[in-house]
Design an enzyme around this catalytic site. Structure first.
Site, PDB file in Angstrom:
ATOM      1  N   LYS A 124      -0.410   5.015   5.093  1.00 37.36           N
ATOM      2  CA  LYS A 124       0.611   6.364   5.223  1.00 37.36           C
ATOM      3  C   LYS A 124      -0.045   6.879   4.994  1.00 37.36           C
ATOM      4  CE  LYS A 124       3.153   7.023   0.985  1.00 37.36           C
ATOM      5  NZ  LYS A 124       4.027   5.949   0.867  1.00 37.36           N
ATOM      6  N   ASP A 164       8.910   9.547   3.166  1.00 40.59           N
ATOM      7  CA  ASP A 164       8.266   8.953   1.872  1.00 40.59           C
ATOM      8  C   ASP A 164       8.604  10.467   0.894  1.00 40.59           C
ATOM      9  OD1 ASP A 164       5.923   7.708  -0.016  1.00 40.59           O
ATOM     10  OD2 ASP A 164       5.578   9.577  -0.085  1.00 40.59           O
TER      11      ASP A 164
HETATM   12  N1  GLU Z   1       7.253   5.577   1.451  1.00 42.93           N
HETATM   13  C1  GLU Z   1       8.034   4.944   0.857  1.00 42.93           C
HETATM   14  C2  GLU Z   1       6.794   3.492   0.433  1.00 42.93           C
HETATM   15  O1  GLU Z   1       6.244   4.686  -0.501  1.00 42.93           O
HETATM   16  C3  GLU Z   1       8.830   3.481   2.222  1.00 42.93           C
HETATM   17  C4  GLU Z   1       7.784   3.467   3.482  1.00 42.93           C
HETATM   18  C5  GLU Z   1       8.726   2.711   4.639  1.00 42.93           C
HETATM   19  O2  GLU Z   1       9.519   2.568   4.807  1.00 42.93           O
HETATM   20  O3  GLU Z   1       7.321   2.304   5.616  1.00 42.93           O
HETATM   21  O4  GLU Z   1       7.473   2.470   0.102  1.00 42.93           O
END
Ligand code: GLU
Length: 447
Positions: A124, A164
């Site tokens: 993240k 996100d």
């Molecule tokens: N931010 C999204 C999540 O919490 C997607 C992450 C992504 O597609 O890599 O899963």
């Protein structure tokens, strides 16, 4: 392994990292019994290794605002775990972003990604940059400055960021443009959530919301219920809430509330397609104000300041906004308002007290890492398309997403069915994800 011992050590080592500690505690409590049946895990100190990120990059991001003033923010990328694939997870731009928040999200992402059945590790990233009130040019300049640092840490087989909170298709476009310039190669596989004309997967914008509804349908089906005619309350009005509104409506449910930081919009006759489309305008405006919906559709929508979506009578609650957005008091209010099911779509959207209340008061509850996994799963499908230089149709992506959500539900049932026949979806999701990551770590040796 004893959860209490590990938590005491982590609390002393990372005081104040509350979101991170909360996320770790939830997973460890769920897996403790199963873990202790595997002495080989204990011997390899799997849990002790798993709760620490592999590495964290921190960097300064300097950019110039529309007034010509120099602004400084902090950027991060937390590469949490790469046991089952390259690091994968979104970028969050929000004024409250801290290392603790990104550690919790990276930790959750590791298990969520394992549940998708696709080979993706957990990561993240993001920044304390606040998109609220920023112009399009400011967003672009910030994204470019952010990528100037981030590009050295990422790559299609190394670490693949996506969107996100605060990062959608527009931001991914600006980020990719800068990456391409710096790396001097057209390697679309380095980011997901791209535009559909340049390597993005059809249906990626809708995927988190669609996947959440497919999971909800599975849960209801297992409980002998049907979503048709159900009243649904949704928090937020961003990308995830938008996809959830489309699919819930398509499946015959009625979305009777959406909310924002300013209050709630009650929509007694259910949200319409026109209103759903308007959510995109609201998101792009960077005003972060749900009242804009009732200003635009005053006859259909009633705005109440300072209230949450959980104050509206509903059958199903879908938190789609932010971590810890649903408290124990909110859970009690939901029950009093007739709600009997809560599928968490935001990451760790419900506080521990709320989950406990749901589970002990006969309200179906499923956690974000299972319910919202359709977003990252479709990112995984985007990576597959990029690696093979092909593009699937919307119907193909939708069928694969549906299949993945069915499989996630099955894993939850397999690991979460209790002796009395009820399903503990929290346990189910945590154990299923954990076993996969732990086994991979064990097989790859002490590294
Ligand atoms: N931010 C999204 C999540 O919490 C997607 C992450 C992504 O597609 O890599 O899963």
């Amino acid at each position: 392994m004893k959860t209490t011992d590990i938590m005491a050590r982590l609390r002393a080592k990372y005081p104040g990292e509350n979101e991170y500690l909360q996320a770790v505690q939830e997973v460890l409590e769920s897996v403790e019994d199963v873990y202790n049946q595997h002495p080989e895990f204990e011997q390899a100190k799997i849990v002790e290794r798993m709760v620490e990120p592999d590495r964290i990059f921190t960097f300064r991001v300097t950019w110039v605002d529309d007034k010509g003033e120099v602004q400084t923010n902090t950027g991060y990328r937390v590469q949490f775990n790469s046991a089952i694939g390259p690091y994968k997870g979104g970028l969050r731009f929000h004024k409250a972003v801290t290392p603790s928040m990104l550690k919790f999200l990276g930790f959750e992402q590791t298990f969520k990604n394992a549940l998708t059945t696709l080979p993706m590790g957990g990561a993240k990233g993001g920044s304390d940059f606040d998109p609220v009130g920023k112009s399009n040019d400011e967003i672009m300049r910030f994204c470019q400055a952010f990528m100037l640092e981030l590009w050295q840490c990422i790559g299609p087989d190394q670490d693949i960021p996506a969107g996100d909170v605060g990062v959608g298709g527009r931001e991914i476009g600006y980020l990719y443009g800068m990456y391409k310039k710096l790396a001097r190669e057209y390697n679309t596989g380095v980011l997901t959530g791209k535009g559909s004309t340049w390597g993005g997967s059809i249906l990626r914008p809708e995927a988190t919301g669609f996947g959440a509804l497919y999971f909800t349908q599975n849960l209801l089906h297992k409980a002998g219920k049907d979503i048709k005619g159900c009243k649904v309350a949704i928090s937020g009005f961003g990308n995830v809430a938008w996809g959830a509104c489309i699919k819930a409506t398509e499946l015959g449910a009625k979305v009777v509330a959406i909310s924002g930081p300013d209050g709630v919009c009650e929509i007694p006759d259910g949200i319409t397609r026109e209103m759903i489309d308007y959510m995109l305008v609201m998101r792009a405006s960077n005003r972060n104000r749900v009242q804009d919906m009732s200003d635009k559709f005053p006859a259909a929508c009633k705005f109440t300041a300072g209230k949450k979506a959980w104050s509206v009578k509903c059958d199903i609650a879908l938190p789609c906004a932010f971590q810890n957005e649903l408290s124990e008091d909110d859970a009690k209010e939901l029950k009093a308002n007739g709600c009997w099911c809560c599928c968490e779509v935001s990451n760790m959207g419900c506080q521990p007290g709320a989950i406990h209340f749901f589970q002990h008061n006969g309200i179906f509850f499923a956690p974000g890492k299972a319910v919202n996994a359709g977003g990252v799963a479709t990112s995984g499908l985007e990576m597959t398309q990029n690696a093979s230089h092909i593009s699937w149709s919307g119907a193909e992506v939708d069928a694969k997403l549906h299949f993945i959500m069915d499989s996630i539900h099955e894993q939850c049932v397999k690991y979460g069915t209790q002796p009395d026949g009820t399903i503990d979806y929290v346990k189910g999701a945590n154990i299923a994800g954990f076993m996969k990551v732990a086994t991979a770590m064990l097989e790859q040796g002490t590294i």
